[in-house]
Scaffold this motif. Structure first.
Motif, PDB file in Angstrom:
ATOM      1  N   GLU A 285      19.437  28.643 -37.169  1.00 30.35           N
ATOM      2  CA  GLU A 285      20.439  29.358 -35.963  1.00 30.35           C
ATOM      3  C   GLU A 285      21.390  28.832 -36.825  1.00 30.35           C
ATOM      4  N   ASP A 286      22.074  27.611 -37.801  1.00 26.54           N
ATOM      5  CA  ASP A 286      23.009  27.244 -38.287  1.00 26.54           C
ATOM      6  C   ASP A 286      23.636  28.426 -39.171  1.00 26.54           C
ATOM      7  N   LYS A 287      23.115  29.295 -40.147  1.00 25.26           N
ATOM      8  CA  LYS A 287      23.465  30.674 -40.956  1.00 25.26           C
ATOM      9  C   LYS A 287      23.838  31.477 -40.003  1.00 25.26           C
ATOM     10  N   LYS A 288      24.037  31.274 -38.120  1.00 27.96           N
ATOM     11  CA  LYS A 288      24.588  32.236 -37.784  1.00 27.96           C
ATOM     12  C   LYS A 288      25.427  31.972 -37.282  1.00 27.96           C
ATOM     13  N   VAL A 289      26.397  31.082 -37.704  1.00 30.36           N
ATOM     14  CA  VAL A 289      26.995  30.602 -36.600  1.00 30.36           C
ATOM     15  C   VAL A 289      28.546  29.903 -37.887  1.00 30.36           C
ATOM     16  N   PHE A 290      29.376  30.985 -37.967  1.00 34.44           N
ATOM     17  CA  PHE A 290      31.327  30.934 -38.342  1.00 34.44           C
ATOM     18  C   PHE A 290      31.755  29.678 -37.055  1.00 34.44           C
TER      19      PHE A 290
END
Length: 335
Positions: free
Chosen positions: A156-161
């Motif tokens: 999930e972290d890698k999908k959020v900027f």
């Protein structure tokens, strides 16, 4: 819309859906929505008007996501806070108001207010009560939870900027975001998502996401950080123009020597790139004393490594005296 920044990216997010989540007192008819549709003409930009009641708004967003299955969600301010809660999708949060209740109280967002943009239902005014503020505080308590549990999983972290304006006078939630996510990026700007911020800060992140989704492998261009500076360590002429031009087609990496046991030197290089290059340099700086070991397609440097696995672009030479010559060279390569 500021015509100084008008440029379009016809291939970016082509055939995909972008859900835009507006900020407080705004609507799906905001100037940002118009700009996104102009810059990304082959993408479908969905932008619903959110109800004033926060739990009705978040439910509308969940329903919209279920029905539309957007490829990307972009949320600004209050919309950024709500966007964080739309798990499973690629998301960009711009100045997210994770402390929305406190922000409303401290910035006079209570009482009879006027919507900043026209709404489809024709409503022009709203009444914000203390009960409304309380509901927003309750909604923000749901942030940074995944399936109701504290902690964000790596996938999930890698999908959020998240993008944070360094002159934002309204919300200051960068540190809070970084307690839960890893991809927080500073940009030069204030709270609103103005045209220049969209071009220079938002578009690069959209491009990274589009590349991930398409599993697109761009040719890699390494750039020696020293070529970006003049003798006074200020940006060289046309440097930023060159980076923006190259970033449209290439995967850029910024290279600097790795100093022994000198953390301050690392910080100085990163601070310079943050100040003058901005978002395109985020997580793309390589510190190494062995640049010949870097695998890529091109290496722009005044002293390129002799045994580099990348084609050397000898900056400062007769062929590449300035960044304008570099721009011309790569423009010809791409036709």
């Amino acid at each position: 819309m500021n015509t100084e920044y008008i440029k379009t990216w016809p291939d970016l997010m082509a055939g995909k859906k972008i859900l835009y989540v507006h900020g407080f007192a705004s609507s799906g008819q905001s100037g940002t929505v118009t700009l996104l549709r102009t810059l990304l003409p082959q993408a479908e930009v969905i932008a619903p008007d959110l109800p004033l009641a926060p739990f009705e708004a978040i439910q509308l967003l969940h329903d919209t996501c279920a029905g539309e299955q957007p490829d990307l969600i972009v949320g600004s301010s209050m919309g950024g806070m709500m966007t964080e809660q739309l798990h499973g999708f690629y998301r960009i949060l711009v100045n997210p108001a994770f402390q929305m209740g406190d922000t409303m109280g401290s910035h006079g967002m209570i009482g009879k207010l006027t919507f900043q943009n026209p709404r489809r239902d024709g409503v022009q005014e709203m009444i914000v009560t203390k009960a409304t503020v309380k509901e927003y505080r309750q909604l923000t308590e749901l942030c940074f939870k995944y399936e109701g549990v504290e902690g964000i999983p790596p996938e999930e972290d890698k999908k959020v900027f998240a993008l944070f304006g360094d002159k934002d006078p309204l919300v200051h939630t960068r540190d809070l975001f970084l307690e839960h996510y890893s991809q927080g990026i500073d940009f030069h700007g204030e709270h609103r998502l103005v045209d220049s911020v969209v071009h220079h800060s938002l578009i690069p992140v959209i491009r990274w996401i589009d590349d991930q989704q398409q599993e697109r492998q761009r040719e890699v261009v390494y750039i020696d950080v020293e070529t970006l500076k003049n003798r006074q360590a200020n940006p060289a002429p046309s440097m930023l123009k060159a980076i923006e031009s190259l970033a449209d087609h290439y995967d850029l990496r910024f290279v600097s020597p790795s100093p022994a046991n000198n953390a301050q030197t690392f910080a100085t290089v990163l601070d310079w790139l943050k100040e003058y290059v901005g978002v395109p340099a985020f997580n793309r700086t390589v510190f190494t004393n062995f640049p010949d070991m870097l695998y890529g397609d091109f290496f722009i440097s005044a002293n390129p490594p002799a045994n580099s696995m990348a084609t050397a672009i000898l900056f400062g030479s007769e062929q590449f005296k300035t960044w304008e010559e570099v721009i011309t060279f790569f423009s010809r390569l791409k036709g």
